[in-house]
Write a protein that holds these residues in place. Structure first.
Motif, PDB file in Angstrom:
ATOM      1  N   HIS A  94      57.324  31.192  47.606  1.00  0.00           N
ATOM      2  CA  HIS A  94      55.995  30.347  47.286  1.00  0.00           C
ATOM      3  C   HIS A  94      56.592  28.763  47.281  1.00  0.00           C
ATOM      4  O   HIS A  94      57.839  28.738  47.251  1.00  0.00           O
ATOM      5  CB  HIS A  94      55.145  30.762  46.250  1.00  0.00           C
ATOM      6  N   THR A  95      55.596  28.070  47.364  1.00  0.00           N
ATOM      7  CA  THR A  95      56.251  26.618  47.355  1.00  0.00           C
ATOM      8  C   THR A  95      56.106  26.072  46.231  1.00  0.00           C
ATOM      9  O   THR A  95      56.086  24.821  46.200  1.00  0.00           O
ATOM     10  CB  THR A  95      55.267  25.725  48.613  1.00  0.00           C
ATOM     11  N   HIS A  96      56.111  26.588  45.045  1.00  0.00           N
ATOM     12  CA  HIS A  96      55.807  26.049  43.778  1.00  0.00           C
ATOM     13  C   HIS A  96      57.067  26.116  42.860  1.00  0.00           C
ATOM     14  O   HIS A  96      56.606  26.263  41.487  1.00  0.00           O
ATOM     15  CB  HIS A  96      54.467  26.586  43.113  1.00  0.00           C
ATOM     16  N   GLU A  97      58.292  26.212  43.272  1.00  0.00           N
ATOM     17  CA  GLU A  97      59.463  26.381  42.606  1.00  0.00           C
ATOM     18  C   GLU A  97      59.477  25.156  41.664  1.00  0.00           C
ATOM     19  O   GLU A  97      60.147  25.395  40.678  1.00  0.00           O
ATOM     20  CB  GLU A  97      60.700  26.424  43.463  1.00  0.00           C
ATOM     21  N   ALA A  98      59.168  23.902  42.026  1.00  0.00           N
ATOM     22  CA  ALA A  98      59.468  22.804  41.139  1.00  0.00           C
ATOM     23  C   ALA A  98      58.534  22.958  39.922  1.00  0.00           C
ATOM     24  O   ALA A  98      59.071  22.410  38.864  1.00  0.00           O
ATOM     25  CB  ALA A  98      59.008  21.486  42.080  1.00  0.00           C
ATOM     26  N   GLN A  99      57.676  23.574  39.729  1.00  0.00           N
ATOM     27  CA  GLN A  99      56.602  23.637  38.767  1.00  0.00           C
ATOM     28  C   GLN A  99      57.074  24.863  37.670  1.00  0.00           C
ATOM     29  O   GLN A  99      56.581  24.972  36.878  1.00  0.00           O
ATOM     30  CB  GLN A  99      55.278  24.049  39.049  1.00  0.00           C
ATOM     31  N   SER A 100      58.091  25.372  38.051  1.00  0.00           N
ATOM     32  CA  SER A 100      58.792  26.591  37.216  1.00  0.00           C
ATOM     33  C   SER A 100      57.706  27.499  36.609  1.00  0.00           C
ATOM     34  O   SER A 100      57.583  27.777  35.661  1.00  0.00           O
ATOM     35  CB  SER A 100      59.837  26.207  36.334  1.00  0.00           C
ATOM     36  N   PRO A 101      57.046  28.276  37.531  1.00  0.00           N
ATOM     37  CA  PRO A 101      56.068  29.298  37.147  1.00  0.00           C
ATOM     38  C   PRO A 101      56.587  30.465  36.355  1.00  0.00           C
ATOM     39  O   PRO A 101      57.762  30.932  36.720  1.00  0.00           O
ATOM     40  CB  PRO A 101      55.310  29.655  38.433  1.00  0.00           C
TER      41      PRO A 101
END
Length: 117
Positions: A94-101
């Motif tokens: 997914h493209t949300h690695e920067a938000q560290s889910p």
């Protein structure tokens, strides 16, 4: 509902990222017997499809998207706003690695969350 500032009529701002949506499994014969209806807007324009066709099609994430959409308040600006906070991905990336889910393991949370074969 886990937040201290939760209010049912306010969007609290939490985002939900779901991966591996293409691996959704239905129990029983729902995969073939359940029918999703939609209308094209033209007279006699009722179309129908099954979850099996949707999951094997181009956008398998639409099954889960519609399920969540139908759980929210109907026809409201709040529901539309909350749907923009849902991110669905067919594969593991997914493209949300920067938000560290954070990964939530629902399987170990309750014995009801595991499938018996």
């Amino acid at each position: 509902k886990h937040r201290g500032d939760y209010t049912p009529h306010v969007d609290c701002g939490d985002y939900v990222v779901v991966t591996n949506v293409d691996k959704v499994v239905f129990t029983g014969k729902k995969n073939t017997d359940k029918i999703y209806y939609r209308h094209t807007g033209h007279p006699g324009g009722v179309k129908q499809t099954t979850p099996e066709k949707v999951l094997n099609g181009r956008f398998p994430e639409r099954v889960l998207e519609k399920a969540v959409e139908r759980m929210l308040p109907k026809e409201s600006p709040l529901a539309r706003k909350q749907m923009t906070h849902l991110r669905l991905f067919a594969g593991p990336a997914h493209t949300h690695e920067a938000q560290s889910p954070e990964t939530i393991d629902f399987k170990s949370a309750s014995p009801k969350n595991t499938r018996s074969v």
